[in-house]
Write a protein that holds these residues in place. Structure first.
Motif, PDB file in Angstrom:
ATOM      1  N   SER A 160      -9.480  -0.225   1.291  1.00  0.00           N
ATOM      2  CA  SER A 160      -9.443   1.013   0.586  1.00  0.00           C
ATOM      3  C   SER A 160     -10.081   1.932   1.626  1.00  0.00           C
ATOM      4  N   ASP A 173       0.329  11.601 -10.401  1.00  0.00           N
ATOM      5  CA  ASP A 173      -0.182  10.131 -10.417  1.00  0.00           C
ATOM      6  C   ASP A 173       0.789   9.091 -10.323  1.00  0.00           C
ATOM      7  N   ASN A 223      -1.031  12.449  -5.388  1.00  0.00           N
ATOM      8  CA  ASN A 223      -2.617  13.022  -5.340  1.00  0.00           C
ATOM      9  C   ASN A 223      -3.253  12.281  -4.153  1.00  0.00           C
ATOM     10  N   ASP A 224      -2.658  11.010  -3.502  1.00  0.00           N
ATOM     11  CA  ASP A 224      -3.356  10.462  -2.473  1.00  0.00           C
ATOM     12  C   ASP A 224      -3.540  11.376  -0.935  1.00  0.00           C
ATOM     13  N   LYS A 228      -9.340   6.001   4.195  1.00  0.00           N
ATOM     14  CA  LYS A 228      -8.687   7.108   4.450  1.00  0.00           C
ATOM     15  C   LYS A 228      -8.037   7.151   5.797  1.00  0.00           C
ATOM     16  N   GLU A 250       0.799  -1.145  -0.019  1.00  0.00           N
ATOM     17  CA  GLU A 250       0.077  -0.090  -0.258  1.00  0.00           C
ATOM     18  C   GLU A 250       0.919   1.312   0.065  1.00  0.00           C
ATOM     19  N   SER A 269      -5.311   8.796   1.235  1.00  0.00           N
ATOM     20  CA  SER A 269      -6.244   7.921   0.879  1.00  0.00           C
ATOM     21  C   SER A 269      -5.431   6.498   0.322  1.00  0.00           C
ATOM     22  N   VAL A 270      -5.730   5.347   0.813  1.00  0.00           N
ATOM     23  CA  VAL A 270      -5.219   4.155   0.434  1.00  0.00           C
ATOM     24  C   VAL A 270      -6.224   3.277  -0.467  1.00  0.00           C
ATOM     25  N   ASN A 271      -6.405   3.398  -1.839  1.00  0.00           N
ATOM     26  CA  ASN A 271      -6.976   2.792  -2.726  1.00  0.00           C
ATOM     27  C   ASN A 271      -6.402   2.045  -3.904  1.00  0.00           C
ATOM     28  N   LEU A 321       1.524   4.621  -3.124  1.00  0.00           N
ATOM     29  CA  LEU A 321       1.199   6.117  -2.953  1.00  0.00           C
ATOM     30  C   LEU A 321       1.717   7.121  -3.997  1.00  0.00           C
ATOM     31  N   THR A 322       0.852   8.164  -4.402  1.00  0.00           N
ATOM     32  CA  THR A 322       1.154   9.040  -5.455  1.00  0.00           C
ATOM     33  C   THR A 322       0.914  10.384  -4.644  1.00  0.00           C
TER      34      THR A 322
END
Length: 308
Positions: free
Chosen positions: A193, A216, A161-162, A195, A154, A171-173, A158-159
């Motif tokens: 998924s 991204d 934008n997260d 926050k 996870e 945000s973990v998506n 990460l980017t």
């Protein structure tokens, strides 16, 4: 492919066809590998068993043989993976009666595994030993996992934008497929998924760090990443801080443990970690919960004695 199957065909061959037809492309690679491993065990344990010979006693013997070298939960997973194929074979008229009915799940007694985690003082020393430069490095990765309790895959995904720095959330998506060719892939389960609330210090550090990076793209990924490489870096940091050596996953345990000792509810910890249910959290941190319950008993006794 399955239409060509006859009740005299080998069970292990039917199962191989079944996972190809029903599971290939429908489940994650890690799950598919488990089905393939189950097939390998069938080839090993019942290479000559035919579909028509799959009775309750034969099936129970298969489970018993498998359970001799596996823990009960692993045997349960093995049973569930076979049952889907067997029920489909019954629907096709290849097996007369359900051999999985009233199956008894056995298995080796699991060895007690006390999870490794740091106490608050040790974690403080670890974080103080990190070299947090102006550019992304693995020390930032260690810091972020310690502060959020994210899984290794996870955190890799990460980017910029997260991050929602204004609301202090992360945000973990998605996850990063570090075991194969790389690339984004789904989270472990729906609950993964989420926050995660982050503290102001982490906001300050990472807002400056990712400010001019592609929004991204995963900022920790430069080349092929190995779990062992990052664990080696963490081991060196632990040695420098003169604290017990733990793994990246141990940092996740540390995060959860400190929250539980601080009085955070199991439900909140489960959501923060992305566990599918509180039961997972309770099982994983049973020894910590038991320690807290012992402290609660002492507190209750002191409170009651004060009523006299």
């Amino acid at each position: 492919m399955l239409k060509e199957t006859k009740h005299t065909d080998l069970f292990c061959e039917y199962y191989e066809k079944w996972i190809t037809v029903y599971k290939k492309g429908a489940v994650r690679k890690v799950t598919m590998n488990k089905y393939l491993m189950t097939h390998q065990w069938l080839v090993k344990l019942i290479p000559d068993l035919r579909l028509s010979e799959c009775t309750r006693i034969m099936y129970q013997q298969l489970l018993n043989d498998y359970a001799e070298c596996h823990e009960r939960q692993t045997t349960m997973d093995f049973h569930h993976q076979l049952k889907g194929a067997i029920l489909d074979a019954m629907d096709e008229g290849l097996i007369e009666r359900d051999p999985t009915r009233k199956a008894i799940i056995k298995g080796k007694t699991p060895a007690f595994k006390k999870i490794k985690y740091l106490n608050q003082f040790e974690l403080h020393n670890l974080l103080a030993s990190l070299t947090l430069q102006s550019e992304v490095n693995w020390d930032y990765f260690i810091l972020l996992v310690a502060k959020t309790g994210m899984r290794f895959s996870e955190a890799l995904a990460l980017t910029p934008n997260d991050f929602d720095f204004a609301h202090q959330t992360l945000s973990v998506n998605k996850t990063w497929n570090y075991k194969d060719a790389g690339g984004f892939q789904p989270t472990k389960n729906k609950s993964s998924s989420r926050k995660i609330q982050i503290d102001w210090q982490t906001v300050t550090q990472f807002s400056a760090l990712v400010k001019n990076l592609p929004p991204d793209e995963p900022f920790f990924i430069k080349t092929k990443v190995y779990n062992s490489t990052v664990n080696d870096i963490l081991s060196r940091r632990c040695e420098e801080a003169k604290i017990p050596i733990i793994s990246i996953h141990g940092l996740r345990h540390t995060h959860a443990s400190l929250l539980l000792f601080a009085g955070v509810s199991i439900a909140s910890v489960a959501r923060r970690l992305g566990h599918a249910s509180m039961t997972t959290t309770q099982k994983t941190y049973l020894h910590i919960i038991q320690e807290l319950e012992n402290k609660d008993v002492d507190l209750v006794m002191r409170s009651l004695s004060g009523l006299c």
